[in-house]
Scaffold this motif. Structure first.
Motif, PDB file in Angstrom:
ATOM      1  N   LYS A 118       0.985  -1.346   0.086  1.00 47.61           N
ATOM      2  CA  LYS A 118       0.070  -0.105  -0.007  1.00 47.61           C
ATOM      3  C   LYS A 118       0.652   1.402   0.004  1.00 47.61           C
ATOM      4  O   LYS A 118       0.485   2.271  -0.610  1.00 47.61           O
ATOM      5  N   PRO A 119       1.929   1.390   0.694  1.00 47.65           N
ATOM      6  CA  PRO A 119       2.771   2.591   0.713  1.00 47.65           C
ATOM      7  C   PRO A 119       3.246   3.048  -0.764  1.00 47.65           C
ATOM      8  O   PRO A 119       3.710   3.989  -0.894  1.00 47.65           O
ATOM      9  N   ARG A 120       3.184   1.896  -1.641  1.00 51.18           N
ATOM     10  CA  ARG A 120       3.663   2.488  -3.118  1.00 51.18           C
ATOM     11  C   ARG A 120       2.418   2.591  -4.116  1.00 51.18           C
ATOM     12  O   ARG A 120       2.657   2.388  -5.428  1.00 51.18           O
ATOM     13  N   LEU A 121       1.220   2.525  -3.547  1.00 51.67           N
ATOM     14  CA  LEU A 121       0.041   2.962  -4.386  1.00 51.67           C
ATOM     15  C   LEU A 121       0.170   3.921  -5.225  1.00 51.67           C
ATOM     16  O   LEU A 121      -0.092   4.309  -6.399  1.00 51.67           O
ATOM     17  N   HIS A 122       0.889   5.191  -4.768  1.00 56.94           N
ATOM     18  CA  HIS A 122       1.092   6.356  -5.387  1.00 56.94           C
ATOM     19  C   HIS A 122       1.979   6.285  -6.639  1.00 56.94           C
ATOM     20  O   HIS A 122       2.015   6.935  -7.619  1.00 56.94           O
ATOM     21  N   GLU A 123       2.852   5.112  -6.806  1.00 54.99           N
ATOM     22  CA  GLU A 123       3.639   4.874  -7.991  1.00 54.99           C
ATOM     23  C   GLU A 123       2.795   4.325  -8.873  1.00 54.99           C
ATOM     24  O   GLU A 123       3.096   4.460 -10.144  1.00 54.99           O
ATOM     25  N   ILE A 124       1.804   3.540  -8.462  1.00 47.74           N
ATOM     26  CA  ILE A 124       0.786   2.822  -9.452  1.00 47.74           C
ATOM     27  C   ILE A 124       0.114   4.080 -10.454  1.00 47.74           C
ATOM     28  O   ILE A 124      -0.025   4.421 -11.631  1.00 47.74           O
ATOM     29  N   ALA A 125      -0.395   5.008  -9.381  1.00 45.39           N
ATOM     30  CA  ALA A 125      -1.189   6.150  -9.987  1.00 45.39           C
ATOM     31  C   ALA A 125      -0.394   7.020 -10.837  1.00 45.39           C
ATOM     32  O   ALA A 125      -0.862   7.895 -11.642  1.00 45.39           O
ATOM     33  N   ALA A 126       1.011   7.000 -10.529  1.00 42.10           N
ATOM     34  CA  ALA A 126       2.032   7.844 -11.405  1.00 42.10           C
ATOM     35  C   ALA A 126       2.480   7.027 -12.438  1.00 42.10           C
ATOM     36  O   ALA A 126       3.317   7.681 -13.422  1.00 42.10           O
ATOM     37  N   GLY A 127       2.338   5.936 -12.946  1.00 44.22           N
ATOM     38  CA  GLY A 127       2.839   5.065 -13.939  1.00 44.22           C
ATOM     39  C   GLY A 127       4.259   4.490 -13.909  1.00 44.22           C
ATOM     40  O   GLY A 127       4.816   4.279 -14.770  1.00 44.22           O
ATOM     41  N   THR A 128       4.695   4.677 -12.410  1.00 44.22           N
ATOM     42  CA  THR A 128       6.179   4.261 -12.196  1.00 44.22           C
ATOM     43  C   THR A 128       6.302   2.780 -11.572  1.00 44.22           C
ATOM     44  O   THR A 128       7.447   2.497 -11.158  1.00 44.22           O
ATOM     45  N   PHE A 129       5.077   2.167 -11.109  1.00 46.92           N
ATOM     46  CA  PHE A 129       5.278   1.098 -10.332  1.00 46.92           C
ATOM     47  C   PHE A 129       5.420  -0.156 -11.525  1.00 46.92           C
ATOM     48  O   PHE A 129       4.940  -0.375 -12.529  1.00 46.92           O
ATOM     49  N   ASP A 130       6.373  -1.045 -10.788  1.00 43.12           N
ATOM     50  CA  ASP A 130       6.857  -2.282 -11.681  1.00 43.12           C
ATOM     51  C   ASP A 130       5.827  -3.419 -11.475  1.00 43.12           C
ATOM     52  O   ASP A 130       5.986  -4.322 -10.445  1.00 43.12           O
ATOM     53  N   THR A 131       4.750  -3.422 -12.269  1.00 43.05           N
ATOM     54  CA  THR A 131       3.646  -4.609 -11.788  1.00 43.05           C
ATOM     55  C   THR A 131       4.423  -6.010 -12.154  1.00 43.05           C
ATOM     56  O   THR A 131       3.879  -7.021 -11.236  1.00 43.05           O
ATOM     57  N   GLU A 132       5.125  -6.125 -12.943  1.00 43.31           N
ATOM     58  CA  GLU A 132       5.744  -7.582 -13.321  1.00 43.31           C
ATOM     59  C   GLU A 132       6.336  -7.833 -11.843  1.00 43.31           C
ATOM     60  O   GLU A 132       6.510  -9.284 -11.876  1.00 43.31           O
ATOM     61  N   LEU A 133       7.362  -7.027 -11.370  1.00 43.22           N
ATOM     62  CA  LEU A 133       8.196  -7.575 -10.542  1.00 43.22           C
ATOM     63  C   LEU A 133       7.765  -7.291  -9.031  1.00 43.22           C
ATOM     64  O   LEU A 133       8.312  -8.086  -8.174  1.00 43.22           O
ATOM     65  N   ASP A 134       6.853  -6.560  -8.886  1.00 44.98           N
ATOM     66  CA  ASP A 134       6.748  -6.192  -7.487  1.00 44.98           C
ATOM     67  C   ASP A 134       5.242  -6.524  -7.127  1.00 44.98           C
ATOM     68  O   ASP A 134       4.923  -6.343  -5.931  1.00 44.98           O
ATOM     69  N   ALA A 135       4.390  -6.963  -7.844  1.00 48.58           N
ATOM     70  CA  ALA A 135       2.891  -7.368  -7.474  1.00 48.58           C
ATOM     71  C   ALA A 135       3.197  -8.760  -7.140  1.00 48.58           C
ATOM     72  O   ALA A 135       3.949  -9.464  -7.579  1.00 48.58           O
ATOM     73  N   VAL A 136       2.295  -9.364  -6.295  1.00 56.43           N
ATOM     74  CA  VAL A 136       2.341 -10.692  -5.732  1.00 56.43           C
ATOM     75  C   VAL A 136       1.083 -11.272  -6.122  1.00 56.43           C
ATOM     76  O   VAL A 136      -0.233 -10.788  -5.704  1.00 56.43           O
ATOM     77  N   SER A 137       1.117 -12.639  -6.823  1.00 58.80           N
ATOM     78  CA  SER A 137      -0.195 -13.127  -7.059  1.00 58.80           C
ATOM     79  C   SER A 137      -0.455 -14.211  -5.916  1.00 58.80           C
ATOM     80  O   SER A 137       0.270 -14.864  -5.366  1.00 58.80           O
ATOM     81  N   TYR A 138      -1.764 -14.004  -5.322  1.00 58.93           N
ATOM     82  CA  TYR A 138      -2.296 -14.605  -4.040  1.00 58.93           C
ATOM     83  C   TYR A 138      -2.229 -16.022  -4.487  1.00 58.93           C
ATOM     84  O   TYR A 138      -1.884 -17.051  -3.756  1.00 58.93           O
TER      85      TYR A 138
END
Length: 410
Positions: A44-64
């Motif tokens: 959650k502390p990095r949700l602002h990076e998703i909103a700014a288009g800088t979050f690396d979904t491939e490496l930093d998201a976790v599949s439950y």
């Protein structure tokens, strides 16, 4: 064999089921179940990076689904809708609206908190929020066209706490980076705060340094400015001033979801947090525990555990150890929160940190690396150091090869 059900796959809930799955699931001594409506976990502390288009979904998201398989717990994709404490049963609702039930021996509620609009008229209709990865993605889908369009565009962010500050700084960095690509867009950002300084929950000397860093990036900081109502394309302050913007975001205050007040009589406070004792057990039911922002947990000095990511992480580790004691018939130990300081990212390569009970204020690239390390420690609990090391190396390679901003800038 006991069945432990954890509702909520945020930082606290996911860390808890990871620890419990490794301790009990692999030996089939107890059943561990995670109930979470989303498919992937985002810190959650990095949700602002998703909103700014800088979050690396491939490496930093976790599949439950994948994580559950690797750590020996069960994942149920659904949302909790109600609770029957007498029969120890949850009612669940999946994404298609289908209802089902799930029984438990021990229940842990870790659903976090959401932004508090303080019932300000028009906010829910005309402002965007960053309470979930879905909301952050929706925000990016509206911010992206502004970043790509020619000319100057205005964005207002209400709330200069950690989320508002980090979002403003990240977007300012993206806008400046696009200028380096000879792109014609310019994003004018206004950060609005009702109190007399940014980061009102932090030390004053830290607030001063953060505000200077924001203003250096071209962000307009408005303190002592209370929003009276929101309308389409504008905010109206208590003094009657109109602040016009192409896009408006709300990041002021927190509260818990309303449905937590309707859980079979469990006690809640004015922020809809569930009241617990020092052992993180509900005040009315010893079989129900509450973690993170969802809990009003008392401390020995009469204060309450603050709604911070580090507090949620500490509580998850503590409760995992207490379940080992509980299932062996031993008495539980109280949760004591230890304040590790505050680190705020002001852009992608700069941060300000307050350490040693606010006696030491640091800033710069080194502190930004410390901010990233906190996230890697969260990943270490989920994956172990081997995979985290590989993720760090891959990220550095991708950063060297790809542009900072993931939007289409061609």
């Amino acid at each position: 064999m006991s069945k432990i059900v954890v509702v909520g796959g945020g930082a606290a809930g996911l860390e808890l089921v990871t620890r419990l799955g490794r301790s009990f699931g692999r030996r089939d001594t107890h059943e561990i179940i995670l109930v979470e409506p989303s498919t992937h976990h985002y810190w959650k502390p990095r949700l602002h990076e998703i909103a700014a288009g800088t979050f690396d979904t491939e490496l930093d998201a976790v599949s439950y689904l994948q994580h559950a398989r690797c750590n020996d717990y069960q994942y149920v994709q659904a949302a909790m809708s109600s609770l029957d404490r007498t029969t120890k049963t949850l009612q669940l609702r999946n994404e298609n609206g289908a209802e089902s039930s799930l029984d438990y021996d021990y229940l842990v509620i870790a659903v976090g908190a959401v932004s508090n609009d303080f019932k300000t008229p028009g906010v829910s209709e005309h402002c965007l929020f960053l309470d979930s990865s879905l909301q952050a993605q929706l925000a990016w889908e509206q911010i992206n066209p502004l970043l790509r369009a020619e000319g100057k565009h205005h964005l207002s962010i209400v709330g200069a706490g950690a989320t508002g500050v980090e979002l403003a700084a990240e977007l300012a960095k993206v806008s400046a980076k696009l200028q380096c690509y000879r792109h014609g867009s310019e994003l004018a950002i206004t950060l609005i705060e009702a109190s007399d300084r940014v980061l009102p929950a932090g030390p004053e000397c830290m607030s001063e340094k953060v505000q200077k860093a924001l203003e250096k990036q071209g962000i307009t900081v408005r303190t002592n400015t209370r929003v009276q109502r929101a309308e389409a394309g504008k905010l109206v302050t208590a003094e009657g001033e109109i602040i016009v913007a192409d896009l408006q975001m709300w990041a002021a205050g927190i509260k818990c979801a309303e449905w937590l007040t309707q859980l079979d009589g469990l006690e809640t406070n004015r922020l809809n947090q569930l009241k617990v004792d020092a052992n993180l057990q509900s005040t009315l039911d010893d079989a129900i525990f509450v973690l993170g922002d969802s809990a009003e947990c008392p401390q020995p000095d009469g204060s309450f555990v603050p709604p911070l990511a580090q507090a949620a992480n500490q509580a998850a580790g503590h409760l995992a150890r207490q379940f080992k004691r509980l299932l062996k018939g031993k008495a539980l130990k109280p949760f004591i929160y230890n304040d590790g300081g505050m680190v705020i990212a002001v852009g992608h390569d700069y941060a300000v940190g307050s350490l040693m009970n606010n006696k030491l204020i640091l800033r710069g690239r080194f502190v930004r690396n410390l901010y990233d390390t906190i996230f890697r420690l969260h990943q270490q609990i989920l994956f172990g150091w081997g995979r985290v090391t590989a993720l760090v190396l891959l990220k550095r390679i991708k950063c060297a090869l790809n542009p900072y901003y993931k939007g289409n800038i061609s």
